[in-house]
Scaffold this motif. Structure first.
Motif, PDB file in Angstrom:
ATOM      1  N   PRO A 166      -2.701  -0.460  -9.488  1.00  0.00           N
ATOM      2  CA  PRO A 166      -1.729   0.463  -8.899  1.00  0.00           C
ATOM      3  C   PRO A 166      -2.392   1.289  -7.794  1.00  0.00           C
ATOM      4  N   PHE A 167      -1.591   1.696  -6.799  1.00  0.00           N
ATOM      5  CA  PHE A 167      -2.103   2.572  -5.749  1.00  0.00           C
ATOM      6  C   PHE A 167      -1.046   3.605  -5.396  1.00  0.00           C
ATOM      7  N   ASP A 168      -1.507   4.718  -4.897  1.00  0.00           N
ATOM      8  CA  ASP A 168      -0.641   5.836  -4.531  1.00  0.00           C
ATOM      9  C   ASP A 168      -1.293   6.520  -3.328  1.00  0.00           C
ATOM     10  N   ILE A 169      -0.767   6.260  -2.145  1.00  0.00           N
ATOM     11  CA  ILE A 169      -1.333   6.821  -0.920  1.00  0.00           C
ATOM     12  C   ILE A 169      -0.391   7.905  -0.415  1.00  0.00           C
ATOM     13  N   VAL A 170      -0.915   9.126  -0.325  1.00  0.00           N
ATOM     14  CA  VAL A 170      -0.165  10.267   0.197  1.00  0.00           C
ATOM     15  C   VAL A 170      -1.065  10.934   1.246  1.00  0.00           C
ATOM     16  N   THR A 177       4.723   8.748   1.701  1.00  0.00           N
ATOM     17  CA  THR A 177       4.148   8.225   0.464  1.00  0.00           C
ATOM     18  C   THR A 177       4.222   6.704   0.498  1.00  0.00           C
ATOM     19  N   ARG A 228       3.499   3.938  -2.462  1.00  0.00           N
ATOM     20  CA  ARG A 228       3.136   3.727  -3.866  1.00  0.00           C
ATOM     21  C   ARG A 228       3.490   2.312  -4.267  1.00  0.00           C
ATOM     22  N   GLY A 229       2.600   1.711  -5.041  1.00  0.00           N
ATOM     23  CA  GLY A 229       2.916   0.366  -5.495  1.00  0.00           C
ATOM     24  C   GLY A 229       1.817  -0.237  -6.326  1.00  0.00           C
ATOM     25  N   THR A 230       1.853  -1.568  -6.375  1.00  0.00           N
ATOM     26  CA  THR A 230       0.916  -2.327  -7.189  1.00  0.00           C
ATOM     27  C   THR A 230       0.465  -3.552  -6.419  1.00  0.00           C
ATOM     28  N   ALA A 265       5.564  -2.455  -3.162  1.00  0.00           N
ATOM     29  CA  ALA A 265       5.402  -1.015  -2.940  1.00  0.00           C
ATOM     30  C   ALA A 265       6.701  -0.389  -2.465  1.00  0.00           C
ATOM     31  N   GLN A 266       6.734   0.927  -2.564  1.00  0.00           N
ATOM     32  CA  GLN A 266       7.816   1.746  -2.021  1.00  0.00           C
ATOM     33  C   GLN A 266       7.219   2.626  -0.934  1.00  0.00           C
TER      34      GLN A 266
END
Length: 188
Positions: free
Chosen positions: A23-27, A49, A51-53, A66-67
């Motif tokens: 998983p990743f979450d880039i902000v 943002t 976010r995804g996998t 991802a979103q």
């Protein structure tokens, strides 16, 4: 393209967990958003943002799901006033090991390098750059012609000094013929 995010956004394929999703979450912070806005030629990015996998796809390939969420500010094409757009979109990419890289393809005389039929497929290299995917997806999701609510049609009247600018009627020569035809029919 300029790499705008820090190293954690670039994932070495050899170091990805075998058989497990990542998983990743880039902000991005304000400075990174400002740099991205400048790179994309827009006024500002207020929120962003990604976010995804990243999941294994078979033995050697990877699937990114991802979103992307963003609040972007662009100039109106008619008034140049700021226009705010909200972007919420799903991103899908498949990084395939058996797909040739662009530098490995032979250019065609008509249009350069042939493009893959499926836009979600990319060749798998040594690195999966999440920052590049984010910026590319954002660039594609931004409105091409942002327009402020209530903005009328854009118009410009330009002429050399001493000349009368062309108006819409002068640009449409067949409109005069239609009027002439109508007068001729009334004379019959």
């Amino acid at each position: 393209m300029v790499k705008l995010l820090t190293d954690p956004a670039a994932l070495r394929v050899a170091e990805l967990p075998k058989g497990a999703s990542l998983p990743f979450d880039i902000v991005p912070d304000a400075a990174m958003r400002a740099a991205m806005a400048e790179e994309l030629g827009i006024n500002a990015l207020r929120k962003l943002t990604f976010r995804g996998t990243l999941a294994p796809l078979g033995r050697r390939d990877w699937q990114l799901s991802a979103q992307l969420g963003a609040t972007a500010q662009q100039a109106c094409i008619a008034t140049l006033e700021p226009v705010t757009s909200r972007i919420d979109t799903s991103i899908q990419r498949r990084f395939l090991s058996d797909m040739p890289r662009p530098e490995e393809l032979d250019p065609t005389p008509e249009d350069g390098v042939p493009m893959p039929e499926d836009e979600a497929e990319e060749p798998l290299g040594e690195v999966i750059d999440l920052a590049r995917v984010l910026i590319e997806a954002l660039a594609l999701a931004l409105p091409d012609y942002p327009r402020k609510d209530g903005a009328g049609p854009a118009s410009a009247a330009v002429a050399p000094p001493g000349e009368v600018p062309l108006d819409d009627d002068a640009i449409k020569p067949f409109a005069g013929l239609a009027a002439l035809k109508a007068r001729m029919e009334d004379g019959d």
